[in-house]
Design an enzyme around this catalytic site. Structure first.
Site, PDB file in Angstrom:
ATOM      1  N   HIS A  97       0.838  -1.206   0.000  1.00  0.00           N
ATOM      2  CA  HIS A  97       0.000   0.000   0.000  1.00  0.00           C
ATOM      3  C   HIS A  97       0.875   1.259   0.000  1.00  0.00           C
ATOM      4  O   HIS A  97       0.683   2.166  -0.839  1.00  0.00           O
ATOM      5  CB  HIS A  97      -0.903  -0.016   1.231  1.00  0.00           C
ATOM      6  CG  HIS A  97      -1.825   1.157   1.333  1.00  0.00           C
ATOM      7  ND1 HIS A  97      -3.158   1.098   0.981  1.00  0.00           N
ATOM      8  CD2 HIS A  97      -1.610   2.439   1.728  1.00  0.00           C
ATOM      9  CE1 HIS A  97      -3.712   2.283   1.169  1.00  0.00           C
ATOM     10  NE2 HIS A  97      -2.793   3.113   1.636  1.00  0.00           N
ATOM     11  N   GLU A  98       1.841   1.321   0.897  1.00  0.00           N
ATOM     12  CA  GLU A  98       2.705   2.508   0.966  1.00  0.00           C
ATOM     13  C   GLU A  98       3.617   2.597  -0.251  1.00  0.00           C
ATOM     14  O   GLU A  98       3.907   3.697  -0.739  1.00  0.00           O
ATOM     15  CB  GLU A  98       3.528   2.488   2.258  1.00  0.00           C
ATOM     16  CG  GLU A  98       2.711   2.461   3.539  1.00  0.00           C
ATOM     17  CD  GLU A  98       1.786   3.662   3.665  1.00  0.00           C
ATOM     18  OE1 GLU A  98       2.068   4.707   3.063  1.00  0.00           O
ATOM     19  OE2 GLU A  98       0.753   3.537   4.361  1.00  0.00           O
TER      20      GLU A  98
ATOM     21  N   HIS B 148       1.682   4.301  -3.030  1.00  0.00           N
ATOM     22  CA  HIS B 148       1.704   5.760  -2.901  1.00  0.00           C
ATOM     23  C   HIS B 148       3.016   6.335  -3.435  1.00  0.00           C
ATOM     24  O   HIS B 148       3.032   7.284  -4.218  1.00  0.00           O
ATOM     25  CB  HIS B 148       1.554   6.160  -1.424  1.00  0.00           C
ATOM     26  CG  HIS B 148       0.177   6.004  -0.885  1.00  0.00           C
ATOM     27  ND1 HIS B 148      -0.942   6.526  -1.501  1.00  0.00           N
ATOM     28  CD2 HIS B 148      -0.279   5.395   0.255  1.00  0.00           C
ATOM     29  CE1 HIS B 148      -2.023   6.243  -0.778  1.00  0.00           C
ATOM     30  NE2 HIS B 148      -1.640   5.544   0.288  1.00  0.00           N
TER      31      HIS B 148
ATOM     32  N   ASP C 201      -7.332   7.897   2.781  1.00  0.00           N
ATOM     33  CA  ASP C 201      -6.918   8.308   1.433  1.00  0.00           C
ATOM     34  C   ASP C 201      -8.138   8.654   0.578  1.00  0.00           C
ATOM     35  O   ASP C 201      -8.141   9.669  -0.136  1.00  0.00           O
ATOM     36  CB  ASP C 201      -6.122   7.182   0.759  1.00  0.00           C
ATOM     37  CG  ASP C 201      -4.848   6.851   1.518  1.00  0.00           C
ATOM     38  OD1 ASP C 201      -4.298   7.759   2.156  1.00  0.00           O
ATOM     39  OD2 ASP C 201      -4.418   5.680   1.465  1.00  0.00           O
TER      40      ASP C 201
END
Length: 633
Positions: free
Chosen positions: A418-419, A422, A495
């Site tokens: 997930h990070e 980004h 988000d």
């Protein structure tokens, strides 16, 4: 010690009053214990029947004991023959002489309940007012007067707000050299209002004025005026200005003036309450028939929108000084002030720390330096190093590390991808703030990981392209979860909320919709009485509302498609980022660049957010959506 003695004395007085009341109203008479009251006829029948053993006669009252031990009392008329008659019946008789009570004792006994109530009232008011001799002084101002004991804070201790300092230096110079301005016919501002967000240094600036000025300085909080008793606030305002006139020229500082300066008539009930009386008196004192010579009023608030218009007009608060969030240079200067008396290691670069803290106010920076000092002390270091400052920034932004939170390997892998999603979208899109750090260490209340982007410079305008890029970056984490695991989690909740908010602002506030045009849709206003509650008036039809929803959905979908395209074309980079993040848990900006450089990075070149660029693979995909990234003419 004196205050302790006063408190003990007051408690002793209160205890004596209570004991006296109990003895007066509730203690039984000494002598024979009373248990039964007889009528006079019943008493005579008992005497005739020989049931009475002994009696005590006190004027109009007979107390006695039956032979069976029963104690009784009888009310009688004053009859001199009664003792002889009882004695003839063989009853033991004792006659008490009448007690003559002095007049002063009678007067005191009748006055005692009133004195008791007055004492209790004084006791309660003493503690309501905080003790210390403030009883019966409701109308006295609570302002602190500084003469020779002024705060030692000076303008040297205030940084990052140079414009505000210059404005106040003029006022101080006027108080020191009034003839210099009077020759020009100039009049010093009567009131100066310091406006700005919380923590920007408004109160510190006022303390610096007190330290610099060589005149008496009164300091008071807005909440000190308002009391539960009607009329007390207005009386305190009058007393404050009376004291100021006796010490003129002087400065009065009112902190958090919105406590008394709130817009009149904003309540849900009647309008003329205690707070409004206080405000009315303040308005009169500032610019009424009685002109105050040499009294300058400085006030501070972070809610100028709720202040009464009569308070803000020229003649009352003539000058409004905005104490805003500091810029990059201001943050560096503030850090120098707070690091001045601390052992800082040579490797600490305050410019880097200032660049890492956009949006921080003075209070945040002071807390940051203090957190770094606490971390260095905890680690038994002699100096504060850059490592402590870096960790302190993370603590302030995302909260402390949650080392006790156990995360399964499956969830940890989801968080890492997930990070990484980004960070990858942020690296591939043009005009996006560079990624400074990625972490999958849980912090704060709910942060399982974070991707930190830092701007290279302070920005005051944002282009449409930059806003759209932000949406795509926010959606990158959800896209990575969907592509890698084939499912989505709740981790993208914040988000999605932020992405939707940006899209709505673009369409409804910034007029960035091709379909709806350059319009502001919806009018927001604050309910003064309800504080921060915001009410939006819908000044558009249902058809326009439906069009707004369609535009937001279309905008989010297209940005989602762009983020998805970037991640699909760069899956190798995503894998390397996520796997390295699982091993290291924290990646810095230069490490992220090295990981990404292992792929075919050369064909994507630096681009301008306005569109003057050479079309590359990614840019061709962006230009497929002219509503989002219009191709330059």
């Amino acid at each position: 010690m004196n205050r302790l003695l006063k408190n003990l004395g007051l408690y002793l007085i209160f205890i004596v009053l209570v004991i006296s009341m109990v003895n007066t109203f509730f203690s039984p008479q000494e002598g024979i214990k009373v248990s039964q009251r007889l009528s006079f006829s019943s008493f005579l029948n008992a005497v005739e029947s020989g049931l009475v053993k002994e009696v005590i006669i006190e004027e109009n009252l007979v107390k006695g004991v039956m032979k069976d031990g029963t104690v009784f009392t009888v009310n009688i008329v004053n009859d001199p023959s009664l003792p002889q008659m009882l004695a003839k019946k063989g009853i033991k008789v004792d006659v008490e002489p009448p007690v003559k009570t002095p007049w002063w004792a009678q007067f005191f006994s009748s006055l005692f309940p009133t004195l008791l109530l007055i004492g209790a009232w004084i006791f309660i008011l003493y503690h309501m007012q905080g003790g210390g001799g403030k009883v019966m002084s409701f109308g006295k101002s609570r302002a602190k007067l500084f003469l020779d004991n002024r705060p030692r804070v000076t303008f040297r201790d205030v940084a990052g707000i140079d414009e505000a300092k210059e404005e106040l230096r003029e006022v101080i110079d006027y108080l020191k050299n009034p003839k210099k301005y009077q020759r020009m016919g100039a009049r010093v501002p009567k009131g100066i209002l310091l406006l700005g967000p919380p923590g920007t240094g408004k109160t510190l600036l006022a303390r610096a004025v007190a330290g610099e000025a060589e005149v008496p300085f009164f300091s008071v909080s807005g909440s000190d005026f308002v009391e539960m008793f009607v009329g007390v606030g207005a009386a305190r305002v009058r007393d404050l200005f009376d004291q100021a006139r006796r010490h003129a020229p002087c400065i009065i500082f009112i902190d958090e003036i919105d406590a008394v300066g709130r817009h009149r008539g904003a309540g849900l009930g009647g309008g003329h309450d205690e707070r409004e009386q206080t405000l009315n008196q303040l308005l009169v004192e500032m610019d009424g028939f009685d002109i105050n010579q040499g009294i300058i009023l400085i006030a501070a608030t972070n809610r100028p929108d709720i202040l009464d218009p009569a308070l803000l007009r020229p003649g009352r608060f003539d000058r409004h000084i905005v104490v805003d969030k500091p810029d990059l240079k201001g943050r560096e200067e503030i850090l120098k002030v707070h690091a001045r008396d601390k052992p800082i290691a040579p490797d600490v670069d305050l410019k880097v720390i200032a660049r890492r803290t956009p949006g921080f106010v003075g209070a945040d920076l002071a807390n940051l330096v203090n957190e770094a000092a606490l971390l260095a002390a905890r680690r038994n270091k002699d100096k504060i190093t850059m490592e402590e400052f870096e960790e302190a920034i993370d603590r302030v932004l995302a909260g402390p590390e949650r080392k006790s939170r156990l995360i399964s390997e499956k969830e940890k892998r989801i968080i890492a991808y997930h990070e990484a999603g980004h960070a990858l979208v942020a690296k591939m899109l043009p005009g996006v703030d560079p990624v400074h750090r990625i972490s999958i260490i849980p912090r704060g209340h709910a942060a399982l990981g974070y991707t930190l982007q830092l701007p290279t410079e302070d920005r005051y305008l944002t282009t449409k392209t930059e806003l759209l890029n932000r949406i795509a970056v926010l959606l990158g984490g959800r896209v990575a979860e969907k592509i890698v695991f084939g499912d989505v989690t709740t981790g993208a909740q914040n988000d999605l909320e932020r992405a939707t908010a940006i899209a709505r602002e673009m369409i409804c506030e910034y007029g960035m919709s091709e379909r709806l045009g350059p319009l502001t849709l919806g009018k927001k206003h604050r309910q003064i009485f309800l504080g921060k509650d915001i009410v939006e008036d819908r000044n558009y039809s249902e058809e326009v509302a439906y069009a707004i929803d369609q535009e937001i959905r279309q905008l989010i979908d297209k940005c989602y498609s762009i983020a998805e395209k970037i991640i699909v074309e760069n899956m190798d980079k995503l894998e390397r980022l996520a796997k390295t993040l699982l091993e290291r848990e924290v990646l810095e900006g230069d490490e992220i660049d090295k990981i990404i450089e292992g792929a075919n990075w050369g064909e994507t070149k630096e681009v301008s957010p306005l569109g003057e660029k050479k079309e590359t693979t990614i840019e061709k995909e962006l230009l497929k959506h002219p509503n989002i990234f219009p191709k330059p003419a």
